[in-house]
Design a protein around this motif. Structure first.
Motif, mmCIF file in Angstrom:
data_model
loop_
_atom_site.group_PDB
_atom_site.id
_atom_site.type_symbol
_atom_site.label_atom_id
_atom_site.label_comp_id
_atom_site.label_asym_id
_atom_site.label_seq_id
_atom_site.Cartn_x
_atom_site.Cartn_y
_atom_site.Cartn_z
ATOM 1 N N MET A 1 0.839 -1.206 0.000
ATOM 2 C CA MET A 1 0.000 0.000 0.000
ATOM 3 C C MET A 1 0.869 1.249 0.000
ATOM 4 O O MET A 1 1.801 1.367 0.783
ATOM 5 C CB MET A 1 -0.911 0.007 1.244
ATOM 6 N N THR A 2 0.609 2.164 -0.908
ATOM 7 C CA THR A 2 1.355 3.416 -0.929
ATOM 8 C C THR A 2 1.014 4.227 0.292
ATOM 9 O O THR A 2 -0.149 4.394 0.622
ATOM 10 C CB THR A 2 1.008 4.233 -2.197
ATOM 11 N N PRO A 3 2.022 4.757 0.987
ATOM 12 C CA PRO A 3 1.725 5.550 2.183
ATOM 13 C C PRO A 3 0.819 6.707 1.865
ATOM 14 O O PRO A 3 1.034 7.410 0.889
ATOM 15 C CB PRO A 3 3.122 6.043 2.629
ATOM 16 N N PRO A 4 -0.242 6.920 2.634
ATOM 17 C CA PRO A 4 -1.132 8.039 2.398
ATOM 18 C C PRO A 4 -0.361 9.348 2.377
ATOM 19 O O PRO A 4 0.499 9.591 3.197
ATOM 20 C CB PRO A 4 -2.097 7.985 3.599
ATOM 21 N N LYS A 18 11.397 7.445 3.720
ATOM 22 C CA LYS A 18 11.209 7.183 5.145
ATOM 23 C C LYS A 18 9.777 6.807 5.476
ATOM 24 O O LYS A 18 9.504 6.316 6.555
ATOM 25 C CB LYS A 18 11.582 8.422 5.969
ATOM 26 N N ALA A 19 8.851 7.098 4.555
ATOM 27 C CA ALA A 19 7.430 6.940 4.851
ATOM 28 C C ALA A 19 7.103 5.505 5.233
ATOM 29 O O ALA A 19 7.591 4.557 4.638
ATOM 30 C CB ALA A 19 6.586 7.370 3.657
ATOM 31 N N VAL A 20 6.282 5.357 6.255
ATOM 32 C CA VAL A 20 5.826 4.042 6.677
ATOM 33 C C VAL A 20 4.420 3.829 6.165
ATOM 34 O O VAL A 20 3.683 4.778 5.929
ATOM 35 C CB VAL A 20 5.842 3.925 8.214
ATOM 36 N N THR A 21 4.081 2.582 5.960
ATOM 37 C CA THR A 21 2.756 2.287 5.433
ATOM 38 C C THR A 21 1.721 2.332 6.544
ATOM 39 O O THR A 21 2.033 2.076 7.708
ATOM 40 C CB THR A 21 2.737 0.895 4.766
ATOM 41 N N ARG A 22 0.510 2.664 6.173
ATOM 42 C CA ARG A 22 -0.625 2.636 7.086
ATOM 43 C C ARG A 22 -1.733 1.850 6.406
ATOM 44 O O ARG A 22 -2.040 2.069 5.223
ATOM 45 C CB ARG A 22 -1.103 4.057 7.390
ATOM 46 N N SER A 23 -2.332 0.942 7.124
ATOM 47 C CA SER A 23 -3.400 0.118 6.576
ATOM 48 C C SER A 23 -4.709 0.890 6.534
ATOM 49 O O SER A 23 -4.837 1.979 7.114
ATOM 50 C CB SER A 23 -3.578 -1.137 7.434
ATOM 51 N N THR A 24 -5.679 0.302 5.856
ATOM 52 C CA THR A 24 -7.017 0.901 5.831
ATOM 53 C C THR A 24 -7.602 0.972 7.234
ATOM 54 O O THR A 24 -8.311 1.923 7.581
ATOM 55 C CB THR A 24 -7.942 0.075 4.921
ATOM 56 N N LEU A 156 -3.895 15.632 10.995
ATOM 57 C CA LEU A 156 -3.816 14.173 11.054
ATOM 58 C C LEU A 156 -4.555 13.526 9.889
ATOM 59 O O LEU A 156 -4.013 12.641 9.207
ATOM 60 C CB LEU A 156 -4.390 13.675 12.383
ATOM 61 N N LEU A 157 -5.785 13.955 9.637
ATOM 62 C CA LEU A 157 -6.565 13.346 8.560
ATOM 63 C C LEU A 157 -5.978 13.666 7.187
ATOM 64 O O LEU A 157 -5.921 12.803 6.315
ATOM 65 C CB LEU A 157 -8.015 13.805 8.633
ATOM 66 N N ALA A 158 -5.557 14.903 6.976
ATOM 67 C CA ALA A 158 -4.977 15.270 5.680
ATOM 68 C C ALA A 158 -3.695 14.480 5.425
ATOM 69 O O ALA A 158 -3.429 14.053 4.294
ATOM 70 C CB ALA A 158 -4.699 16.773 5.632
ATOM 71 N N GLU A 159 -2.902 14.252 6.470
ATOM 72 C CA GLU A 159 -1.640 13.532 6.298
ATOM 73 C C GLU A 159 -1.840 12.023 6.199
ATOM 74 O O GLU A 159 -0.956 11.306 5.732
ATOM 75 C CB GLU A 159 -0.696 13.869 7.454
ATOM 76 N N TYR A 160 -2.957 11.522 6.623
ATOM 77 C CA TYR A 160 -3.297 10.111 6.458
ATOM 78 C C TYR A 160 -3.926 9.825 5.094
ATOM 79 O O TYR A 160 -3.824 8.726 4.564
ATOM 80 C CB TYR A 160 -4.289 9.689 7.550
ATOM 81 N N ALA A 161 -4.610 10.784 4.507
ATOM 82 C CA ALA A 161 -5.500 10.537 3.366
ATOM 83 C C ALA A 161 -4.740 10.231 2.078
ATOM 84 O O ALA A 161 -3.684 10.803 1.815
ATOM 85 C CB ALA A 161 -6.388 11.757 3.145
ATOM 86 N N SER A 229 0.888 10.135 12.547
ATOM 87 C CA SER A 229 0.739 10.486 11.134
ATOM 88 C C SER A 229 1.910 9.942 10.316
ATOM 89 O O SER A 229 3.078 10.138 10.685
ATOM 90 C CB SER A 229 0.679 12.013 10.992
ATOM 91 N N PRO A 230 1.641 9.264 9.197
ATOM 92 C CA PRO A 230 2.740 8.753 8.361
ATOM 93 C C PRO A 230 3.576 9.881 7.770
ATOM 94 O O PRO A 230 4.774 9.713 7.538
ATOM 95 C CB PRO A 230 2.008 7.955 7.267
#
Length: 484
Positions: A1-4, A18-24, A156-161, A229-230
Motif C-alpha cells: 500500500m502506498t503511504p497516504p 522514510k514513509a511508513v505504510t498505514r493500513s485501511t 492528522l486526517l490530511a496527512e493520512y489521506a 501520522s505517516p
C-alpha cells in the motif's frame, strides 16, 4: 500500500523513502478519532454558545437589561477564543516537534473536563460575581485545549489521506463539527421543548454540559489506539520520532561539511540526501501562506459566529420569536450538512480548491440579503430556510474546503503550528468579535441589515484570498516548505 499523502513515482533516495505504510484499518481509526474529537470540540463550544444566547444572560448576568445581558454573554463566549490562541501556539509547536497524536490526546481531555465542570457551576443568585468569574475561568481552560484540537485533527486526517481522496477524507473533520453542532442543537431543542422556563433556569441548562463527559471518555479511548501520522514520520527532519530544531540542523550541517562522503555512515548519507529538502524549508521566508490561510478562514469563521451564535439570540430577544425555532433551524441545517460536507470535499478533489472556494463565496455574497429577509420575515418557514441556507453555504461548505486547503498550503515542518494559529487568529477576529459587533450594530441601528453586510464582508475576504492562493490539490504533504 502506498503511504497516504505520498505521491506515486517518487524517485528512490528522496526523503519520502522514510514513509511508513498505514493500513485501511489505521486510516479508519484516524478518521474516527479526528471526527470524534472535533465533534466533541464543537459540541462543547456550541453548547456554550447556545447557552450564552438563551440562558446565560439570566443566570450569570441577571442585573442588566436583556440587550446588555446578551452582549455580556457574547463577550464571555468570545473570551474562549483568546485562550484558543494560546493553546494554538503551545500545542501547535508541540505537535510539530513531538507528533500529532500526543497533542490530540491532551487536548480532548482538557476540553472534556472543563466543559463538564461548567455543568456544576454555582449561579449568580448563589455566589454573586464569583459565578461569572468561574465561568470565564473554565471557558479559558476549554479554549486552551480547543485551540489545537481541530487543527491537529485536520492535520492528522490530511496527512493520512490518499492524495486523490484527500478533500473527501479531510472533510470528515467538518462532519465532526457538524455532528457536534447537531448534538448540541438537538439537546437544547429538546430541553426547550420539554422543560418549563423555571426548570430550564434552575437545573435544566446543566444537563448538556454534564452529558459531554461520556463523549470525552470515548474520545480519549479511541485516541489511545491511533498511530502517528505517516507524513510526520516521513519528514526529513524527524529523527527517532522527534523533529530536529533549527540549531540541531545547523550543527548537523556543519558536521557534514567536515565529513567525507565516502567515510560517512549510512545515517549520514541519508541525511545528506535530504539536505536540499531541509535547506529549502529552513531558508524559505514564511508569511505568504499564513496570511492567505488567515483570509480563507475569515468567511467560514465569521459566518459561523453570525449564523450559529448571534442569530440564535437575535431571533429570541430582538425578533421576539420562539427561541426554540433558531435551535431547530441549526439542527436541521446540520442534518443536511451531512450531505453538503462530503459533496463539497469530493467536488474540491475533482475541480480544485480555488474554484470551489470562489463559487461558495460568491453564492453567499449574492444571497446574504435574501437570507436575512427570510430570517426576519416573521414566519417559521422563512426563518428555517434562511438559517439552513446560511449554515450550509456560508459555513459548512467553506469548512469542508478549509479542512484540506489550509493543510496543503503549509509545509510539514510547521504545518500544525501555522494551521492552528491561522484558524485561531481568524476565530478571534471573526467568530469571537463578530457576534459582539453584530449585537452592538443591530442595537444601534434597530435593523438587521448590519448582519447581512457582515456576511458579505467576511465572504468577500475569503473570495479575494481564494483568487490569490495557488491551487494546492494533490500537493505532496511530506514537503517541508510552504506552498508559497
Amino acid at each position: 500500500m502506498t503511504p497516504p499523502g505520498t505521491p506515486s513515482g517518487t524517485p528512490p533516495g528522496t526523503p519520502q523513502d522514510k514513509a511508513v505504510t498505514r493500513s485501511t484499518k489505521d486510516l479508519t481509526k484516524a478518521a474516527v478519532s479526528g471526527w470524534l474529537g472535533t465533534a466533541m470540540e464543537f459540541m462543547d463550544f456550541q453548547l456554550y454558545s447556545l447557552a450564552a444566547a438563551i440562558v446565560f444572560n439570566q443566570i450569570f448576568f441577571p442585573d442588566v437589561s436583556p440587550a446588555i445581558g446578551l452582549i455580556a454573554a457574547m463577550a464571555t463566549y468570545g473570551v474562549g477564543y483568546v485562550a484558543r490562541l494560546a493553546g494554538a501556539i503551545y500545542f501547535g509547536r508541540m505537535g510539530d516537534r513531538l507528533g500529532r497524536r500526543k497533542v490530540l490526546f491532551i487536548t480532548v481531555a482538557l476540553m472534556g473536563v472543563s466543559t463538564t465542570l461548567i455543568g456544576v457551576l454555582p449561579t449568580y443568585q448563589t455566589v454573586g460575581i464569583l459565578a461569572p468569574i468561574l465561568l470565564v475561568a473554565l471557558r479559558l481552560v476549554q479554549g486552551f485545549g480547543a485551540g489545537a484540537e481541530i487543527a491537529g485533527a485536520t492535520v492528522l486526517l490530511a496527512e493520512y489521506a490518499p492524495v486523490r481522496r484527500r478533500g473527501l477524507v479531510a472533510s470528515l473533520v467538518s462532519l465532526g463539527t457538524n455532528s457536534g453542532t447537531l448534538a448540541a442543537s438537538a439537546l437544547w431543542a429538546l430541553l426547550l421543548a420539554v422543560l418549563s422556563e423555571e426548570q430550564l433556569l434552575s437545573w435544566g441548562w446543566r444537563l448538556p454540559f454534564l452529558l459531554s463527559f461520556v463523549l470525552m471518555i470515548f474520545a480519549v479511548w479511541i485516541r489511545t489506539n491511533v498511530k502517528e501520522s505517516p507524513v510526520f514520520e516521513a519528514r526529513a527532519d524527524v529523527v527517532d520520532g522527534v523533529a530536529l530544531s533549527r540549531s540541531e540542523l545547523s550543527r548537523d550541517e556543519a558536521s557534514r561539511d567536515d565529513a567525507s562522503p565516502d567515510k560517512a555512515s549510512p545515517d549520514k548519507a541519508n541525511t545528506t540526501t535530504a539536505e536540499p529538502v531541509l535547506q529549502a524549508a529552513l531558508k524559505q521566508r514564511k508569511g505568504k501562506a499564513f496570511f492567505l490561510a488567515l483570509a480563507l478562514r475569515f468567511g467560514q469563521a465569521g459566518n459561523s459566529g453570525l449564523v450559529q451564535t448571534f442569530l440564535v439570540g437575535y431571533v429570541a430577544t430582538t425578533l421576539a420569536m420562539d427561541r426554540a425555532l433558531a435551535t431547530e433551524a441549526i439542527m436541521w441545517g446540520s442534518i443536511i450538512g451531512f450531505a453538503t460536507v462530503p459533496l463539497i470535499g469530493m467536488l474540491g478533489d475533482r475541480f480544485g480548491r480555488r474554484s470551489m472556494y470562489t463559487a461558495l463565496s460568491l453564492i453567499t455574497i449574492v444571497l446574504a440579503f435574501p437570507m436575512m429577509l427570510l430570517i426576519t420575515s416573521g414566519t417559521t418557514t422563512g426563518l428555517m430556510l434562511g438559517m439552513i441556507a446560511g449554515l450550509n453555504l456560508g459555513v459548512l461548505g467553506l469548512f469542508a474546503l478549509e479542512s484540506v486547503t489550509m493543510a496543503e498550503l503549509f509545509g510539514a515542518r510547521t504545518r500544525f503550528t501555522q494551521l492552528a494559529l491561522s484558524k485561531e487568529i481568524g476565530g478571534i477576529l471573526a467568530t469571537a468579535v463578530g457576534p459582539v459587533v453584530a449585537a452592538s450594530l443591530t442595537a444601534a441601528t434597530g435593523s438587521w441589515w448590519p448582519i447581512a453586510a457582515m456576511l458579505i464582508v467576511y465572504s468577500l475576504i475569503t473570495l479575494v484570498a481564494a483568487r490569490l492562493a495557488p491551487e494546492t490539490r494533490g500537493r505532496d504533504l511530506v514537503r517541508l516548505e510552504d506552498a508559497v
